[in-house]
Design a protein around this motif. Structure first.
Motif, mmCIF file in Angstrom:
data_model
loop_
_atom_site.group_PDB
_atom_site.id
_atom_site.type_symbol
_atom_site.label_atom_id
_atom_site.label_comp_id
_atom_site.label_asym_id
_atom_site.label_seq_id
_atom_site.Cartn_x
_atom_site.Cartn_y
_atom_site.Cartn_z
ATOM 1 N N THR A 1 -54.482 -73.451 35.647
ATOM 2 C CA THR A 1 -53.710 -72.933 34.495
ATOM 3 C C THR A 1 -55.108 -72.121 34.160
ATOM 4 O OG1 THR A 1 -52.924 -74.378 34.173
ATOM 5 C CG2 THR A 1 -53.347 -72.820 31.822
ATOM 6 N N HIS A 2 -56.806 -72.206 34.181
ATOM 7 C CA HIS A 2 -57.797 -71.511 34.093
ATOM 8 C C HIS A 2 -57.721 -70.707 34.598
ATOM 9 C CE1 HIS A 2 -61.843 -72.080 32.882
ATOM 10 N NE2 HIS A 2 -61.723 -71.023 32.405
ATOM 11 N N LEU A 3 -56.865 -70.522 36.061
ATOM 12 C CA LEU A 3 -57.130 -69.514 36.640
ATOM 13 C C LEU A 3 -56.767 -67.856 36.276
ATOM 14 C CD1 LEU A 3 -58.541 -68.090 38.893
ATOM 15 C CD2 LEU A 3 -57.254 -69.210 40.784
ATOM 16 N N SER A 4 -55.414 -68.884 35.868
ATOM 17 C CA SER A 4 -54.131 -67.534 35.559
ATOM 18 C C SER A 4 -54.694 -67.271 34.599
ATOM 19 C CB SER A 4 -52.806 -68.430 35.139
ATOM 20 O OG SER A 4 -52.046 -68.011 34.796
ATOM 21 N N GLU A 5 -55.280 -68.010 33.146
ATOM 22 C CA GLU A 5 -54.981 -66.882 31.799
ATOM 23 C C GLU A 5 -56.537 -66.439 31.926
ATOM 24 O OE1 GLU A 5 -54.618 -66.148 28.105
ATOM 25 O OE2 GLU A 5 -53.754 -67.251 29.655
ATOM 26 N N ALA A 6 -57.419 -66.727 33.128
ATOM 27 C CA ALA A 6 -58.867 -65.502 33.140
ATOM 28 C C ALA A 6 -58.173 -63.981 33.685
ATOM 29 C CB ALA A 6 -59.685 -66.174 33.612
ATOM 30 N N VAL A 7 -56.993 -64.844 34.991
ATOM 31 C CA VAL A 7 -57.176 -63.637 36.010
ATOM 32 C C VAL A 7 -56.025 -62.240 34.734
ATOM 33 C CG1 VAL A 7 -55.035 -62.564 37.525
ATOM 34 C CG2 VAL A 7 -56.961 -64.296 37.856
ATOM 35 N N ARG A 8 -55.451 -63.204 33.427
ATOM 36 C CA ARG A 8 -54.526 -62.583 32.759
ATOM 37 C C ARG A 8 -55.472 -61.736 31.591
ATOM 38 N NH1 ARG A 8 -50.968 -66.901 32.943
ATOM 39 N NH2 ARG A 8 -48.902 -66.403 33.386
ATOM 40 N N GLN A 9 -56.130 -61.798 31.351
ATOM 41 C CA GLN A 9 -57.431 -61.633 30.980
ATOM 42 C C GLN A 9 -58.471 -60.379 31.715
ATOM 43 O OE1 GLN A 9 -59.956 -64.766 28.342
ATOM 44 N NE2 GLN A 9 -58.279 -64.831 27.491
ATOM 45 N N HIS A 10 -58.321 -60.550 32.670
ATOM 46 C CA HIS A 10 -59.424 -59.472 33.613
ATOM 47 C C HIS A 10 -58.869 -58.923 34.464
ATOM 48 C CE1 HIS A 10 -62.281 -62.195 31.009
ATOM 49 N NE2 HIS A 10 -63.014 -61.264 31.704
ATOM 50 N N ALA A 11 -57.689 -58.629 34.211
ATOM 51 C CA ALA A 11 -57.143 -58.007 35.576
ATOM 52 C C ALA A 11 -56.940 -56.960 35.911
ATOM 53 C CB ALA A 11 -55.555 -58.018 34.718
ATOM 54 N N SER A 12 -57.718 -55.419 34.879
ATOM 55 C CA SER A 12 -57.705 -54.685 35.287
ATOM 56 C C SER A 12 -59.346 -54.791 36.351
ATOM 57 C CB SER A 12 -58.585 -53.597 33.924
ATOM 58 O OG SER A 12 -59.362 -54.929 33.284
ATOM 59 N N ARG A 13 -59.976 -55.609 36.336
ATOM 60 C CA ARG A 13 -61.436 -55.395 37.282
ATOM 61 C C ARG A 13 -60.545 -55.857 38.365
ATOM 62 N NH1 ARG A 13 -65.202 -59.024 34.142
ATOM 63 N NH2 ARG A 13 -66.571 -58.821 36.231
ATOM 64 N N LEU A 14 -59.404 -56.470 38.833
ATOM 65 C CA LEU A 14 -59.186 -56.679 39.814
ATOM 66 C C LEU A 14 -58.708 -55.246 40.378
ATOM 67 C CD1 LEU A 14 -58.069 -60.445 39.287
ATOM 68 C CD2 LEU A 14 -60.466 -59.327 40.168
ATOM 69 N N LEU A 15 -58.194 -54.698 40.229
ATOM 70 C CA LEU A 15 -57.401 -53.297 40.400
ATOM 71 C C LEU A 15 -58.181 -52.053 40.766
ATOM 72 C CD1 LEU A 15 -55.040 -52.176 40.843
ATOM 73 C CD2 LEU A 15 -54.844 -51.181 38.198
ATOM 74 N N GLY A 16 -58.554 -52.359 41.974
ATOM 75 C CA GLY A 16 -59.672 -50.936 42.303
ATOM 76 C C GLY A 16 -59.281 -49.659 43.066
ATOM 77 N N ARG A 17 -59.444 -49.326 44.053
ATOM 78 C CA ARG A 17 -59.243 -47.717 43.981
ATOM 79 C C ARG A 17 -58.506 -48.315 44.832
ATOM 80 N NH1 ARG A 17 -61.292 -43.348 42.847
ATOM 81 N NH2 ARG A 17 -62.097 -44.055 40.501
ATOM 82 N N GLU A 18 -58.003 -48.620 45.834
ATOM 83 C CA GLU A 18 -57.928 -48.979 47.014
ATOM 84 C C GLU A 18 -56.291 -49.821 46.714
ATOM 85 O OE1 GLU A 18 -57.690 -48.288 50.603
ATOM 86 O OE2 GLU A 18 -59.221 -47.495 50.374
ATOM 87 N N GLU A 19 -56.497 -50.734 45.403
ATOM 88 C CA GLU A 19 -54.572 -50.858 45.402
ATOM 89 C C GLU A 19 -53.791 -50.177 44.486
ATOM 90 O OE1 GLU A 19 -58.022 -54.700 46.523
ATOM 91 O OE2 GLU A 19 -57.686 -52.254 44.901
ATOM 92 N N VAL A 20 -54.210 -49.180 43.835
ATOM 93 C CA VAL A 20 -53.769 -47.889 43.055
ATOM 94 C C VAL A 20 -53.416 -46.973 43.966
ATOM 95 C CG1 VAL A 20 -53.831 -46.296 41.839
ATOM 96 C CG2 VAL A 20 -54.933 -48.206 41.468
ATOM 97 N N ALA A 21 -53.775 -47.182 45.629
ATOM 98 C CA ALA A 21 -53.662 -46.362 46.582
ATOM 99 C C ALA A 21 -52.661 -46.807 47.298
ATOM 100 C CB ALA A 21 -55.242 -45.908 47.585
ATOM 101 N N ALA A 22 -52.387 -48.468 47.141
ATOM 102 C CA ALA A 22 -51.212 -48.711 48.015
ATOM 103 C C ALA A 22 -50.222 -48.888 47.027
ATOM 104 C CB ALA A 22 -52.349 -50.396 48.275
ATOM 105 N N ALA A 23 -50.426 -49.244 46.349
ATOM 106 C CA ALA A 23 -49.359 -49.173 44.939
ATOM 107 C C ALA A 23 -48.540 -48.082 44.860
ATOM 108 C CB ALA A 23 -49.743 -49.368 43.619
#
Length: 681
Positions: free
Chosen positions: A469-491
């Protein structure tokens, strides 16, 4: 189909026949058949209760126990009628009255009373107590089990279908143990009824023989009393078997048949079997004891121990050496580069928490993988793999969550403890704590006190659920920091396979991947899912033709997915809306100024502080009432107002009027933020 129909009719017809037996005399031959069927059915029920893996696999047992008890009482009445009317009750009862107990009334009564003591005092009382406790704790544990199911569902470890199945199973389990609590009363009442019926039969048979037929006392005892005792024994044997079956069902604690569990658990203790065999042989040395029985038993145990598999010691040096021998050599420079690499998302565990990922029942890694699937469907991004490793630098019982090599947050998860959240826990031993996500007051309790905490109304959370639950909430609040250029290119490449025109129209002709990434970051920062990339890219294609201003692109993307935004924020189709005073809103619109970081509200600092304070106070008031308010304003000031509000009330969503108009939810206006200009000095 015919089998199902026969099964549907068999039980109702059987109950009707049992009721008929209470008033219709039966011939002796028919009574023998029914008594044999009664004993065989009791043996069958005991065997089924031993072979079922879970109590719910025999959920019909409480009802079947009632029917079997009624059937046995009907047989008692039919046998009593034959004994008192004709002085005989068939071959089965005659055999029990003359052969089994040797024709002795005293022996028969002693055996009958022993059977009653075994059934009533030993088995029935114990099974009744276990059923009562099981029913109480099953009902008390339902909220915790429901929460565990919700946690697994939210983390993506299970789907909605599996969650519904588990909830149904929990309800069925509670109903079953509640029924078993009542069913044990049938068994206890049956034992009492057996004593009364046998006494009535003894007195009635003696009176019929002596008073009505003029028999001598010895002849009356031989004719009637022995048959009454034989009838009591015939009925008590299946009653005892059903009591045993009741005890087996309510004491089942593992999901396997009883024979497999007993043989596996005893077979795993080879030394215990050897010592028991040696102890039996040593008893031969005691003067006066017969030697042959103990020698036979001890030898049998030693032979059995020699055939048991010797337990393998885990982690032997030879196995480790052979495992290492099969690994290819690692290049030192490559290993150094791997160590220097920064993982996007890390979960660090103190050494004493490693059992969460490598121990009996460890499910943390499975839940982490499920969380990735869940957040992918919720946020629309595929999270990078979560690297889970131990860290000697962390204090004991501590875990930490890192994003791009920087610690984001940390928490406590003491081994052997559970977090109880709620009031009224002062009487339980433990350490006061706060739930790390929502800051709720709680206490770390020993795992064995879970039942007591749930009885006090607390919500009990295990360590894995807390970390996820703690990890899930932390990821939701900082999801933009986990979306890199490679992830955008792959999507983008994945989208191009299904919608090539949409992608080719947008990039690289109008926007670069970097500009698209900036828009997606802004959406994620406000908790907006980017799952619908088709609609977002289409809106960006249109908006980019008029310029690449980031704020304008973000607003265009938000308008494209406005129905999804409002649906996510609504509760049961209703959206609780706060608005600004029109004069205040006009003042803010006049104060918008473009800057390098986007449009900003250039207002008096005191006015900005008063406005933010009013919003924060109103948000706290509404959330205390159970509401989920959102702030709605003009489209021109939505983005700059959001930048101002998120500094003090980051959880307050800010929508524009066009976004609200494009949604399909019902709007519930809960209030207006008054003009605070007059309160500014």
């Amino acid at each position: 189909m015919r089998t199902n129909r026969l099964g549907q009719l068999a039980m109702p017809i059987g109950v009707v026949c049992i009721v008929a037996m209470l008033v219709i005399p039966l011939p002796a031959g028919m009574l023998d058949i029914l008594i044999a069927a009664n004993i065989t059915a009791a043996v069958l029920i005991v065997l089924v209760s031993m072979y079922v893996k879970r109590p719910l696999e025999f959920s019909s047992f409480p009802s079947l126990l009632l029917v079997a008890t009624l059937f046995r009482l009907a047989l008692n009445i039919s046998a009593t009628r034959l004994v008192l009317s004709h002085g005989e009750a068939g071959q089965v009862i005659h055999a029990f009255g003359h052969f089994v107990i040797g024709g002795s009334l005293v022996v028969g009564l002693v055996i009958f009373m022993i059977l009653l003591v075994i059934q009533f005092i030993v088995i029935t009382n114990g099974a009744g107590r276990v059923a009562e406790v099981g029913a109480r704790f099953t009902l008390d544990a339902m909220p915790g089990k429901q929460m565990a199911i919700d946690a697994d569902l939210n983390s993506g470890l299970i789907d909605e279908h599996e969650a519904r199945r588990r909830r149904t199973e929990i309800a069925a389990e509670a109903d079953f143990y509640g029924s078993m609590d009542g069913a044990t009363r049938f068994v206890k009442g049956d034992a009492i009824a057996a004593i009364i019926i046998t006494l009535i039969n003894l007195l009635g048979g003696f009176a019929v023989g002596v008073l009505m037929h003029g028999q001598q006392v010895g002849d009356a005892v031989n004719t009637y009393s022995l048959l009454s005792v034989g009838d009591g024994l015939v009925s008590q044997i299946p009653a005892l078997l059903l009591s045993v079956a009741t005890g087996l069902i309510v004491t089942r604690s593992t999901e396997a048949d009883m024979g497999s569990v007993v043989s596996a658990q005893i077979g795993a203790q080879r030394k215990a079997v050897q010592i028991a065999g040696l102890a039996a042989i040593v008893l031969c040395l005691v003067p006066g004891l017969p030697k042959l029985p103990f020698i036979l038993v001890g030898s049998g145990l030693l032979i059995m121990a020699s055939r048991l598999t010797k337990p393998v010691e885990p982690g032997s040096a030879d196995e480790a050496a052979s495992a290492d021998a099969g690994l290819p050599p690692v290049d030192p420079d490559e290993a150094l580069l791997i160590d220097l690499r920064v993982d996007p998302l890390e979960l660090l565990l103190a050494p004493d928490l490693v059992s969460l990922v490598d121990g009996p029942g460890a499910d943390l890694l499975d839940r982490v993988r499920g969380l990735r699937r869940s957040l992918a469907g919720e946020l629309g991004i595929v999270l990078p793999p979560v690297r889970t490793r131990d860290s000697v630098g962390l204090p004991a019982s501590t875990y930490a969550i890192n994003v791009n090599g920087v610690e984001l947050t940390r928490g406590q998860a003491p081994p052997g403890m559970l977090l109880a959240i709620g009031d009224g826990l002062d009487g339980l031993p433990g350490k006061a704590a706060r739930e790390p996500v929502f800051g709720l007051a709680g206490k770390w309790l020993p795992a064995e006190l879970r039942g007591q905490a749930e009885l006090l109304g607390a919500t009990v959370v295990d360590r894995s659920s807390l970390i996820i639950t703690h990890l899930s909430e932390a990821v939701r609040q900082h999801a933009s920091r986990l979306l890199g250029r490679e992830e955008v290119a792959a999507a983008t490449r994945a989208l191009k396979k299904s919608h090539p025109v949409v992608v080719e129209d947008l990039t690289p002709a109008l926007l670069t991947l970097g500009e698209i990434q900036r828009v997606l970051h802004a959406l994620l920062d406000e908790g907006v899912s980017i799952r619908d990339l088709v609609r977002i890219y289409e809106a960006l294609s249109v908006a980019a033709k008029g310029g690449t201003d980031p704020d304008r692109l973000v607003e265009a993307a938000r308008m494209a997915v406005a129905p999804a935004i409002t649906a996510h924020l609504a509760t049961d189709g209703n959206l609780d809306v706060l608005t600004l005073d029109p004069r205040m809103q006009q003042t803010l619109m006049e104060s918008v100024r473009p800057t390098d970081g986007g449009a900003q509200l250039v207002v008096d600092p005191n006015l900005a502080e008063a406005l933010v304070a009013a919003l924060a106070e109103r948000y706290r008031e509404e959330t205390a009432k159970g509401s989920k308010p959102v702030l709605v304003c003009a489209a021109q000031i939505r983005m700059p107002l959001r930048r101002l509000v998120k500094l003090s009330v980051p959880v307050l969503p800010v929508l524009s009027y066009p976004e609200l108009a494009a949604s399909a939810v019902a709007v519930n206006a809960i209030g207006m933020i008054e003009d605070v200009r007059n309160s500014v000095p």
